[in-house]
Design an enzyme around this catalytic site. Structure first.
Site, short mmCIF file in Angstrom:
data_model
loop_
_atom_site.label_atom_id
_atom_site.label_comp_id
_atom_site.label_asym_id
_atom_site.label_seq_id
_atom_site.Cartn_x
_atom_site.Cartn_y
_atom_site.Cartn_z
CB ALA A 89 -4.33 8.28 1.87
CG ASP B 9 -1.59 6.67 -1.96
OD1 ASP B 9 -0.79 6.90 -2.87
OD2 ASP B 9 -2.57 5.91 -2.06
O1 PMV Z 1 -3.31 3.70 -3.63
P1 PMV Z 1 -2.87 3.51 -5.04
O2 PMV Z 1 -3.60 2.47 -5.78
O3 PMV Z 1 -2.67 4.80 -5.75
O4 PMV Z 1 -1.38 2.87 -4.97
C1 PMV Z 1 -0.33 3.47 -4.35
C2 PMV Z 1 0.88 3.28 -5.12
C3 PMV Z 1 1.68 2.02 -4.89
O5 PMV Z 1 3.01 2.37 -5.28
C4 PMV Z 1 1.20 0.89 -5.77
C5 PMV Z 1 1.70 1.55 -3.45
C6 PMV Z 1 2.43 2.48 -2.49
O6 PMV Z 1 2.25 2.31 -1.28
O7 PMV Z 1 3.20 3.34 -2.92
#
Ligand code: PMV
Length: 329
Positions: A110, A152
């Site tokens: 992101a 994110d």
């Molecule tokens: O990008 P990460 O690994 O921080 O995961 C995001 C968090 C999740 O809840 C697992 C996925 C999401 O889209 O919210």
């Protein structure tokens, strides 16, 4: 046209990962010690439409026309083309670098998207509102995650603590700035195990389909923790907040997204005087976080390294955001 650059921070999820995909609230904060940077350089000797992408960290050097539709970097560029209508783009090189570890729950995908979108739009003379940048980065997140919640791209675009709740029916997400009563300190410990979020999110979906009642119960228990955690952040009660982190971690263990290494780091943090600790992000690897009295942060970071962390970051969540709804910015 001068060269233009933009950067975006990393992030950690304090509470509510995974459950947030299913409509529960979650809390995330930016991590300014790591960042992604995008730089756009004009290429006056090349024809219009010549767009070169360089990402030395991942060994990528390609023309936009050579990248497939599923390439996130290419998609970020296409988002800008679609939103600005500038097509073909003036000839340019887009160089992306990042200090955010990939596939580790710190929001590297992101952050790259947000930096690329901002730098390229500005290069073309457009100043996109944050809301638009977040929406465009969300489209790229779909390539990374399949079914992202949107947390994110939101926390990274606005670069401040947020309380986020996805609207499951495609309406407006709830997105509020969270203003801590007092700053607090987190130690982030990297297990060193890469774990692509999309895979773990997919596994949780399968498990939820097999046992919808069991998983819905876990999700709503997490949602309840998040609502209480918000109050403890806003009233400065770190002990109580820490205990909620442990409860959230236990529910993530129950959900099947932790692993031995992350559990070991959480235990080590607690033995070293943390108020609370949990995995953060997709899980099965990547990072965990510990809430600590600021004077213990260094000792705790050392203890995490002894317990197997390959990297640690000490970060302070500050009280510098305004309380306005970030969507109105
Ligand atoms: O990008 P990460 O690994 O921080 O995961 C995001 C968090 C999740 O809840 C697992 C996925 C999401 O889209 O919210």
């Amino acid at each position: 046209m001068p060269a233009i650059s933009a950067s975006a921070p990393g992030k950690v999820i304090l509470f509510g990962e995974h459950a947030v995909v299913y409509g529960q609230p979650a809390i995330a904060v930016p991590v300014f010690q790591v960042k992604a940077r995008a730089m756009v350089l004009p290429e006056p000797l090349k024809p219009a439409g010549w767009v070169r992408l360089q990402a030395p960290d991942i060994g990528l050097e390609a023309l936009l026309s050579e990248l497939g539709e599923e390439d996130p970097l290419g998609e970020a560029v296409r988002q800008v083309i679609n939103k600005t209508g500038v097509d073909p783009l003036p000839a340019l090189t887009l160089r992306v670098t990042s200090t955010i570890p990939v596939a580790s729950g710190l929001g590297s995908g992101a952050a790259v998207s947000v930096a690329v979108i901002r730098a390229l739009a500005e290069f073309l003379g457009y100043r996109l509102p944050d809301r638009r940048v977040a929406e465009m980065a969300f489209e790229v997140e779909k390539i990374h995650h399949g079914t992202p919640s949107g947390i994110d791209n939101s926390v990274i675009t606005y670069a401040r603590p947020i309380y986020f709740q996805r609207d499951l029916y495609g309406g407006k997400n709830r997105l509020e700035t969270l203003v801590p009563d007092k700053p607090f300190t987190l130690v982030i410990g990297d297990s060193g195990i890469p774990s692509p979020t999309g895979k773990v999110v997919g596994d949780v979906r399968q498990a939820w389909r097999a046992d919808p009642e069991g998983y819905e119960q876990i999700f709503s228990q997490i949602g309840e923790l998040v609502r209480i955690a918000r109050r403890f952040i806003e009233t400065d009660d770190p002990q109580a907040l820490g205990s909620l982190m442990l409860q959230n971690h236990d529910l993530l263990v129950k959900m099947g997204v932790s692993c031995q290494e992350l559990n070991g780091l959480v235990d080590a943090a607690m033995q070293s005087g943390a108020w609370g600790a949990k995995l953060s992000g997709g899980g099965r690897g990547g990072n965990m976080i510990a809430l600590v009295p600021p004077e213990r942060a260094k000792t705790l970071a050392d203890a995490l390294v002894k317990a197997g962390a390959v990297k640690t970051i000490i970060t302070h969540v500050e009280v510098n955001a305004s309380s306005e709804d970030t969507q109105d910015r």
